[in-house]
Design a protein around this motif. Structure first.
Motif, PDB file in Angstrom:
ATOM      1  N   GLU A 307       0.875  -1.175   0.000  1.00  0.00           N
ATOM      2  CA  GLU A 307       0.000   0.000   0.000  1.00  0.00           C
ATOM      3  C   GLU A 307       0.907   1.218   0.000  1.00  0.00           C
ATOM      4  O   GLU A 307       1.469   1.599   1.024  1.00  0.00           O
ATOM      5  N   ARG A 308       1.052   1.841  -1.168  1.00  0.00           N
ATOM      6  CA  ARG A 308       2.108   2.830  -1.361  1.00  0.00           C
ATOM      7  C   ARG A 308       1.832   4.139  -0.632  1.00  0.00           C
ATOM      8  O   ARG A 308       2.633   4.604   0.155  1.00  0.00           O
ATOM      9  N   ASP A 309       0.704   4.761  -0.904  1.00  0.00           N
ATOM     10  CA  ASP A 309       0.358   6.042  -0.288  1.00  0.00           C
ATOM     11  C   ASP A 309      -0.776   5.800   0.689  1.00  0.00           C
ATOM     12  O   ASP A 309      -1.929   5.589   0.290  1.00  0.00           O
ATOM     13  N   LEU A 310      -0.462   5.809   1.984  1.00  0.00           N
ATOM     14  CA  LEU A 310      -1.474   5.519   2.997  1.00  0.00           C
ATOM     15  C   LEU A 310      -2.572   6.555   3.034  1.00  0.00           C
ATOM     16  O   LEU A 310      -3.669   6.299   3.542  1.00  0.00           O
ATOM     17  N   LYS A 312      -4.011   7.788   0.436  1.00  0.00           N
ATOM     18  CA  LYS A 312      -4.851   7.668  -0.750  1.00  0.00           C
ATOM     19  C   LYS A 312      -5.442   6.272  -0.832  1.00  0.00           C
ATOM     20  O   LYS A 312      -4.722   5.276  -0.781  1.00  0.00           O
ATOM     21  N   GLU A 313      -6.746   6.174  -0.948  1.00  0.00           N
ATOM     22  CA  GLU A 313      -7.408   4.892  -1.066  1.00  0.00           C
ATOM     23  C   GLU A 313      -7.227   4.325  -2.480  1.00  0.00           C
ATOM     24  O   GLU A 313      -7.304   5.039  -3.464  1.00  0.00           O
ATOM     25  N   THR A 353      -9.073   8.950  -6.984  1.00  0.00           N
ATOM     26  CA  THR A 353      -9.603   9.611  -5.790  1.00  0.00           C
ATOM     27  C   THR A 353      -9.006  10.991  -5.556  1.00  0.00           C
ATOM     28  O   THR A 353      -9.347  11.656  -4.590  1.00  0.00           O
ATOM     29  N   ASP A 354      -8.105  11.442  -6.444  1.00  0.00           N
ATOM     30  CA  ASP A 354      -7.503  12.754  -6.264  1.00  0.00           C
ATOM     31  C   ASP A 354      -8.048  13.720  -7.311  1.00  0.00           C
ATOM     32  O   ASP A 354      -8.859  13.366  -8.162  1.00  0.00           O
ATOM     33  N   LYS A 359      -6.388   7.184 -12.784  1.00  0.00           N
ATOM     34  CA  LYS A 359      -6.783   5.792 -12.617  1.00  0.00           C
ATOM     35  C   LYS A 359      -5.808   4.932 -13.414  1.00  0.00           C
ATOM     36  O   LYS A 359      -5.687   5.089 -14.630  1.00  0.00           O
ATOM     37  N   ASP A 360      -5.127   4.050 -12.722  1.00  0.00           N
ATOM     38  CA  ASP A 360      -4.181   3.145 -13.358  1.00  0.00           C
ATOM     39  C   ASP A 360      -4.472   1.721 -12.907  1.00  0.00           C
ATOM     40  O   ASP A 360      -4.871   1.508 -11.761  1.00  0.00           O
TER      41      ASP A 360
END
Length: 857
Positions: A307-310, A312-313, A353-354, A359-360
């Motif tokens: 989970e790279r960026d905590l 960001k969901e 979500t930003d 979306k990737d």
């Protein structure tokens, strides 16, 4: 009467001794195979009494028995040919008791240089090295499974941080792609990209993994102009890694910088379960190998989640891996067959979500398989055959918010922005085969080990390719990028022949090892060239060239403890489809109020394979079997690297044209010169402690030949075509390590300290120059053509940082261990302030930790 009394006294003494004496019994087995071992030597040693020793031999069932053991504290040492010795410490023996001791021995590998290995829970620890200095003529660094598990690596990229001279500025994990370069200087973030990573060869169980069938720029993992993403090679299944930095055997090909050989675990393996966790990645793995009649089947499972960026969901990376091996002997064990297979699935997600609505996802996988046949005709005659394949399945999607007005046909009001869309779907195929023969000839004065071999490789990219939505353009409406199909491009292939003689003998009374080899490589052969062999100096016609690559190594023993090594050689590295078939460029403009779009091909089907010349010299000195010193100097050169060359639009029609639009084609104009010194100091393990120090100095100088096109020159002093700049970099890295291994305490502790006292870089501009005014500065500054800022030609100095890491492995039982690491213990971020802009860069990562637990039964 006196005689009867003496007999009674003697009998009572015997009974008294028998009543107070103890016994020790047990069984000797192999650690992994669980096979009983006969004829193992069991030695009983008493603490505090060096003269005491009692020896027995295990029977056909592995059992042993030692009687008449007096009260005391003992060590039980077990030795057998083909296995590492094992020692059970501090067995406290009391009178009139029987003690049962079961001992397990680890089987030795043929090329291992360790003298004492044991299990620390589920980790194989090699604590005593036979050799303090290199035994082979080729410079290399070997990393065993114990070191890999001790550092809690998640992938091959993590493991390579153990190689001296590699900066430890990245923490273990899967959050970002990982490439490697051998004897290169990493960027400020500790990464190696581009052609430096492309030139390193990755070989996994004889199967060479390459990126040559890759046609795309970087979308996921890696592009066709750099090395493969090492995150796809799990670390838990790796038995050993050998990094060859020197002049390798002619058996190895298709590299520029060096070779990374990976051997995975195989054979009978006791069941092992492992789990790891750090702030970035969580992994779990299981391995097992069993005997099925006359065959051995082993399998390995691995799951990793990052989970790279905590904050960001939906920003996650997952890796699922399964692999297995089937081994069997034929023809009275003269032929060894091994069938391998592996599958790695990547699930890479980033939800929109930003504010940029990114979306990737990546739903690709990598599958590989091979068949290896080793036929031993006699002790001095061996034939090896190998056939392998590698499939890289790409299935990726990308979308993002594009801040451009878009007029949809039929609408009267333009959209303020839109979501651009891009897909990549394809399959990269790689099929390679090898057939070689090794023969040993013995004479009264010399031993010759002759190697003859043939190798072939075929690569092809198929599938829909890269899709860019023509309406909702990912790169914007005015981008010069378009969709293209992978199947539209041809395949690439190579053929190789090689021969080598390794000679061992004596000269002037001292031993030597001499390796002489020659390799012939042809890339994309198209036919024979019998009619013009001498004129063209080539045997076969080819699209990308043919090359003779000689290699030479000499190791000379001045004494058994003082040796020198010299070597020289040439290697050829194939260019990828991504270099050869760069996607076309497009140019839109208005002509008579009509939008016109032109296409410009950027292919270079005649792009040649590039070569590297390498030279090396070393001296190795062992002092009193306590201290080992090695000093190596090297120099490498390459003058035909692929690099982009820019041209004005319409150059192919009119070379004198000048336009603001331009395109580029890859050509063999890049050059690179690299040199360095590597110093290694290693002590023998004394009182369970060992000290190591490595000092590495590297210098690189690179650039390109020809001229660079300037689409908007200031003609008062700048040229339309001007000389390109070149760059040089240098760095010193010092690695210190102190490690403590104690089987008695069941502990392994390592302290690592890395110091970078010097790092310089500079760009040298070779075009016209002019003194110019600079905002906020009173004096004028010298500008060269190609510079953006007045300080671009300055020398940057960013050395002076230190990183301290700590690792601990502790056995919880005979079958279980717990490991902990803390990276950057002092939380020194290695800050560097740019003297011209004031920008602050952090070279060291933040304080970081990881935990692991494993059990093997």
């Amino acid at each position: 009467m006196k005689k009867s009394i003496a007999l009674i006294v003697a009998f009572l003494c015997f009974v008294s001794i028998s009543a107070t004496a103890a016994s020790i019994s047990g069984k000797v087995q192999s650690q992994m195979e669980k096979v009983d071992l006969k004829d193992a030597l069991v030695i009983l040693l008493k603490r505090g009494d060096e003269s005491f020793s009692k020896t027995v031999v295990s029977d056909a069932n592995g059992y042993f028995f030692i009687d008449d053991v007096e009260t005391g504290v003992y060590n039980v040492e077990v030795v057998k040919d083909g296995f590492y010795k094992n020692v059970l410490f501090d067995l406290k023996v009391e009178s009139d008791k029987n003690y049962t001791v079961n001992v397990k021995l680890l089987r030795k590998t043929k090329k291992d240089d360790s003298d004492y290995c044991f299990m620390l829970g589920g980790i194989e620890v090699c604590s005593e090295q036979k050799d303090l200095i290199p035994e082979e003529a080729v410079t290399s660094r070997k990393i065993n499974s114990g070191e890999i598990e001790h550092m809690q690596a998640t992938n091959l990229g993590d493991i390579l941080s153990l190689v001296p001279g590699v900066e430890k500025s990245n923490n273990p994990g899967l959050s970002k792609s990982s490439q490697v370069g051998i004897r290169t200087i990493a960027t400020s973030t500790g990464t190696v990209t581009g052609i430096e990573s492309f030139g390193s060869s990755i070989i996994v169980d004889g199967n060479q993994l390459s990126n040559e069938a890759n046609l795309t720029t970087k979308i996921y993992g890696s592009s066709g102009t750099e090395g493969i993403d090492l995150r796809n090679i799990p670390a838990d299944n790796i038995k050993s890694v050998e990094v060859i930095t020197g002049i390798p055997s002619v058996e190895y090909s298709n590299f520029a910088n060096g070779i990374i050989k990976v051997e995975t675990k195989s054979g009978q393996i006791a069941p092992k379960l492992k789990a790891k966790i750090n702030p970035d990645t969580k992994t779990a793995s299981f391995s097992h190998g069993i005997a099925i009649r006359k065959s051995v089947l082993d399998y390995h499972l691995n799951y990793a989640y990052s989970e790279r960026d905590l904050r960001k969901e939906g920003d996650e990376y997952q890796r699922l891996h399964a692999s297995g091996n089937l081994s069997k002997y034929f023809f009275n064990e003269k032929m060894d067959m091994k069938i391998r297979g592996s599958y790695t699935k990547m699930i890479d997600d980033e939800e929109p979500t930003d504010v940029e609505k990114i979306k990737d996802y990546n739903r690709g996988y990598r599958a590989a398989g091979s068949v290896n046949l080793d036929y031993t005709r006699s002790e001095n005659d061996k034939i090896t055959g190998f056939l392998g394949f590698d499939l890289n399945r790409k299935k990726a999607y990308k979308s993002k918010w594009v801040t451009e007005q878009l007029m949809i046909e039929g609408d009267s009001i333009p959209l303020p922005g839109y979501v651009g869309i891009m897909n990549e779907i394809g399959k990269e195929w790689n099929i390679n085969g090898k057939l070689q023969k090794k023969t040993t000839y013995q004479s009264s004065k010399r031993t010759h080990k002759v190697l003859l071999g043939f190798e072939g490789d075929y690569q092809k990219n198929t599938g829909d390719g890269l899709y860019l939505d023509p309406v909702y353009a990912y790169y914007g409406q005015y981008s010069s990028r378009r969709s293209y199909s992978f199947s539209a491009f041809p395949e690439i292939a190579s053929l190789s022949l090689y021969s080598e003689d390794e000679i061992k003998g004596k000269f002037l009374g001292n031993k030597y090892t001499l390796m002489l080899g020659l390799r012939y490589d042809v890339f994309n052969p198209t036919g024979f060239n019998f009619s013009n062999v001498f004129e063209d100096k080539t045997f076969l016609k080819s699209d990308h060239g043919d090359f003779l690559c000689p290699r030479f190594n000499l190791q000379y023993f001045i004494t058994d403890d003082l040796r020198f090594r010299i070597g020289a050689g040439k290697s050829a590295k194939a260019v990828s489809l991504g270099y050869i078939y760069k996607p076309p460029a497009y140019y839109k403009y208005l002509k008579d109020s009509v939008v016109v779009e032109e296409e410009q091909l950027q292919y270079n089907p005649e792009l040649q394979t590039y070569t590297t010349d390498k030279y090396e010299a070393s001296i190795d000195w062992k002092i009193l079997d306590i201290l080992g010193l090695s000093l190596t100097g090297y120099h490498t050169e390459s003058e035909d690297r692929p690099t982009g060359v820019g041209y004005p639009w319409g150059y192919d029609i009119n070379p004198d044209t000048i336009t603001s639009a331009s395109y580029s084609i890859n050509a063999n104009r890049g050059w690179n010169k690299s040199s360095g010194v590597e110093f290694t100091l290693r002590t023998k393990r004394i009182y369970d402690l060992q000290y190591k120090m490595n000092v590495t100095y590297r210098f690189t100088h690179s650039g390109r030949t020809g001229l660079i096109y300037d689409s908007q020159p200031d003609t008062s002093w700048e040229q339309i075509w001007y000389p390109p700049s070149d760059d040089w970099r240098e760095k010193i890295i010092i690695d210190y390590q102190l490690n403590y291994i104690s089987k008695r305490l069941g502990v392994w502790v390592t302290f690592d300290l890395q110091h970078v006292p010097l790092e310089h870089r500079k760009t040298i501009y070779n075009g016209n120059s002019k003194m110019k005014d600079v905002d906020n500065l009173e004096e004028q500054k010298l500008f060269y053509q190609g510079m953006l800022y007045w300080y671009d030609s300055a020398v940057y100095s960013s050395g002076g940082r230190t990183l301290f890491n700590f690792r601990l492995t502790k056995s919880l039982s005979q079958k279980t261990e717990l490991s902990l690491y803390i990276n950057n213990v002092l939380n020194d971020r290695g800050k560097w302030v740019n003297p011209f802009t004031g920008r602050i860069d952090e070279y060291n990562p933040e304080i970081y930790y990881g935990l692991e637990i494993s059990a093997q039964w």
